[in-house]
Design an enzyme around this catalytic site. Structure first.
Site, PDB file in Angstrom:
ATOM      1  N   THR A 135       4.785 -15.139  -7.547  1.00 41.60           N
ATOM      2  CA  THR A 135       4.532 -15.561  -6.154  1.00 41.60           C
ATOM      3  C   THR A 135       3.246 -16.364  -6.005  1.00 41.60           C
ATOM      4  OG1 THR A 135       3.318 -13.531  -5.632  1.00 41.60           O
ATOM      5  CG2 THR A 135       5.703 -13.477  -5.328  1.00 41.60           C
ATOM      6  N   ASN A 164       4.914  -8.899  -7.520  1.00 35.63           N
ATOM      7  CA  ASN A 164       5.947  -9.747  -8.121  1.00 35.63           C
ATOM      8  C   ASN A 164       7.312  -9.516  -7.476  1.00 35.63           C
ATOM      9  OD1 ASN A 164       3.937  -9.102 -10.720  1.00 35.63           O
ATOM     10  ND2 ASN A 164       4.544 -11.244 -10.463  1.00 35.63           N
ATOM     11  N   THR A 165       7.284  -9.327  -6.155  1.00 33.53           N
ATOM     12  CA  THR A 165       8.530  -9.164  -5.411  1.00 33.53           C
ATOM     13  C   THR A 165       8.525 -10.076  -4.186  1.00 33.53           C
ATOM     14  OG1 THR A 165       7.677  -7.373  -4.025  1.00 33.53           O
ATOM     15  CG2 THR A 165       8.729  -6.739  -6.092  1.00 33.53           C
ATOM     16  N   CYS A 191     -11.207  -9.906  21.548  1.00 27.95           N
ATOM     17  CA  CYS A 191     -10.702  -8.746  20.820  1.00 27.95           C
ATOM     18  C   CYS A 191     -11.368  -7.476  21.348  1.00 27.95           C
ATOM     19  CB  CYS A 191     -10.947  -8.904  19.318  1.00 27.95           C
ATOM     20  SG  CYS A 191     -10.130  -7.635  18.330  1.00 27.95           S
TER      21      CYS A 191
END
Length: 466
Positions: free
Chosen positions: A372, A362-363, A108
Site C-alpha cells: 500500500t 498490507n491489506t 474545535c
C-alpha cells in the site's frame, strides 16, 4: 491498509461514539489465527489504555480512536507528553493556553474545553479564559502567526518571526517561539483529526456521549438511505465492492509502469503538479454546508474569525511561488533546526512522521498481501499539494489515479477547513473499507498537515537567522 509492521488486523473491540464504524471485515482467515492476532492487538491497546488512565485518570475518545493503531498512539503520546509535561522554555499553563488558541481557529470546542481545564489545573489565571483580550500581550502577539499557520501557512515570512523576536517587554526568545510553533501546528492538526473522525465529547463532559460498541448495521460502510440515497442497500454494497476492485487494478497498473521504468521528464512532472493544484480548486465541500456559529467560549479566543483557508492557486491571481520540497526538506533542514533549538522534540516528531507514513497491515478492505506504499504516498503528497508543496521526484498523475473525487473532497476538507467536515463526506469515500482504515487516513492527514505547516514556519525562521 492501515496498521503497523506486525501486520495484526485492527481490533473490533468497543469504540467511542463517533461518525460511522465503516465497513464489514470481509477478510476470510482461519478462525484460530485470526483470534490470536486480534488478541495481540487488543492486548497492546489495553496496555496503552491502562497507561492513559494511570497518567490522566481517564481514557479520552481521541485515545480510543488512535488506539486502533497502537504503534502510532505510542509515538503520539510521547510527543504530546514532551510538549505539555516535560521541561521546556514555556511555563506549563501557557502551553495549554497556546493549545486553546490553536484549537479555537478551527472552532474545535472539544480541544478548547479540554485545555481550559488543563490550564486551570496548571495554575493558570481564570481571567485569561474570558478571552484573548484578557491574556498577556506576549501571548496575544502570537495571534497573527496562529491564524496564518492554521489557514495559509505559505504566507509566513521572516518578518513575522522578526516581529515576535524583536527586543522589548513582550519579546519571545527563539527557544520559546519554536515550542509555541510546534504546539500551534500540533493542535491545528489534532483539530483536523477530531473533526475528521467525528470524535465527540466524553460522557463526563457537557454534551458528551456514552461509550457504545457499533451495532451490526452501523458496520456497513455504504451510505444510508437517510442521506439522500435512493438505491438499495444491495446496489450500494455492489458499487462499494467495485470501488475496491478498481483501486486494486489501478495500483497494479501503476506498479507495472514503474517496473517498466517509463521515463517522465522533470518538465512533465512539474506540469502534472500544476494541473493537480489547479484541479484542487474544484475540490471543495458543496455550497449547502451551513456555516456554524462559533460558541462564545470559542469565539472569545479568535480574532479575525473571517480569516480562513484560501486556495494556494486561484484563477486570475498572482500566487506565491511553489514550495519545492527539495529546497527545504524536513530531513535535512527542519529536523536539525528544531533539534538544535528544542532538544528531543525533533527526534520525536521525526519518529511520529515515519510511524504513520510506514504504517501498514498490507491489506485493503477484503484483500491481503497488498503493497500500500503507493496509496499512502499519494495521500501524503496530495495534502502537501493543497498547501503548495511540490516533490520534484513524484509523478502527480498517481494522485488522480488513486484518489477518487469523494476522497479528495474529504482530504482537502479535513486538512484545510476541518470544521466543515460532515458525516456524509466520511461515509461517501471508500464505502467498503474498514473503519480502522479510515482512521489511518486521518492519521496521515494529521501528520502531513503538521509537517507542511512546520516546513513553512521553520523555513521562515531559517531565513530570519541567515
Amino acid at each position: 491498509f492501515p496498521g503497523q509492521k506486525n501486520k495484526n488486523p485492527p481490533t473490533a473491540g468497543k469504540r467511542p461514539e463517533f461518525f460511522h464504524p465503516g465497513g464489514r471485515d470481509a477478510l476470510q482467515q482461519k478462525e484460530g489465527r485470526q483470534k490470536i492476532l486480534q488478541e495481540g492487538t487488543e492486548s497492546a491497546q489495553r496496555h496503552l489504555f491502562i497507561k492513559a488512565f494511570v497518567s490522566t485518570g481517564r481514557v479520552d475518545n481521541i485515545t480510543m480512536v488512535m488506539g486502533l493503531h497502537p504503534e502510532y498512539l505510542t509515538s503520539f503520546w510521547k510527543t504530546q507528553y514532551l510538549l505539555l509535561r516535560m521541561d521546556g522554555p514555556l511555563p506549563y499553563h501557557k502551553r495549554h493556553y497556546i493549545a486553546i488558541m490553536a484549537a479555537a481557529r478551527h472552532q474545535c470546542s472539544y480541544l478548547v474545553g479540554f485545555h481550559m481545564g488543563e490550564f486551570l489545573q496548571m495554575g493558570g489565571d481564570p481571567e485569561w479564559l474570558r478571552g484573548l483580550q484578557y491574556a498577556p500581550q506576549k501571548l496575544r502577539n502570537l495571534n497573527e502567526i496562529n491564524k496564518i499557520l492554521a489557514h495559509r501557512p505559505w504566507l509566513i515570512t521572516k518578518e513575522h518571526i522578526e516581529a515576535l523576536l524583536k527586543t522589548g517587554e513582550n519579546s519571545w526568545s527563539l527557544a520559546e517561539l519554536i515550542q509555541a510553533l510546534v504546539l500551534l501546528t500540533h493542535y491545528h492538526s489534532l483539530a483536523s483529526f477530531v473533526f475528521g473522525c467525528g470524535i465527540n465529547l466524553e460522557t463526563d463532559q457537557e454534551g458528551g456521549h456514552v461509550f457504545q460498541p457499533p451495532s451490526p448495521h452501523s458496520c456497513d460502510s455504504s451510505p444510508s438511505s437517510d442521506e439522500g440515497m435512493n438505491t438499495s442497500s444491495f446496489s450500494q454494497g455492489t458499487d462499494a465492492m467495485e470501488e475496491v476492485e478498481v483501486l486494486m487494478e489501478r495500483m497494479k497498473l501503476l506498479q507495472e509502469c514503474q517496473l517498466e521504468e517509463e521515463e517522465v521528464t522533470p518538465e512533465e512532472m512539474e506540469t502534472c503538479f500544476e494541473m493537480e493544484k489547479r484541479e484542487s480548486l474544484l475540490v471543495s465541500p458543496s455550497g449547502d454546508i451551513a456555516e456554524h456559529s462559533l460558541p462564545p467560549n470559542v469565539l472569545c479566543f479568535v480574532e479575525d474569525p473571517e480569516f480562513g483557508y484560501k486556495d494556494f492557486t486561484r484563477r486570475g491571481e498572482q500566487t506565491p511561488p511553489t514550495f519545492r520540497a527539495q529546497d527545504y526538506t524536513w530531513e535535512d533542514h527542519g529536523y536539525s533546526l528544531i533539534n538544535r533549538l528544542y532538544p528531543d522534540v525533533g527526534q520525536l516528531l521525526d519518529e511520529k512522521f515515519q510511524v504513520v507514513y510506514n504504517l501498514t497491515y498490507n491489506t485493503i478492505a477484503m484483500h491481503s498481501g497488498v503493497d500500500t506504499s503507493m496509496l499512502r504516498r499519494a495521500i501524503w503528497n496530495y495534502v502537501h499539494c493543497v498547501f503548495g508543496i511540490r516533490y520534484d521526484d513524484y509523478d502527480y498523475r498517481e494522485v488522480n489515479q488513486l484518489l477518487e473525487r469523494s476522497l479528495k473532497i474529504y482530504i482537502k476538507t479535513v486538512a484545510c477547513y476541518p470544521e466543515k467536515t460532515t458525516k456524509r463526506m466520511y461515509t461517501h469515500f471508500w464505502r467498503h473499507f474498514k473503519h480502522s482504515e479510515k482512521v489511518h487516513i486521518n492519521l496521515l492527514l494529521l501528520e502531513a498537515r503538521m509537517q507542511a505547516a512546520l516546513l513553512y514556519a521553520l523555513r521562515a525562521i531559517t531565513r530570519y537567522m541567515t
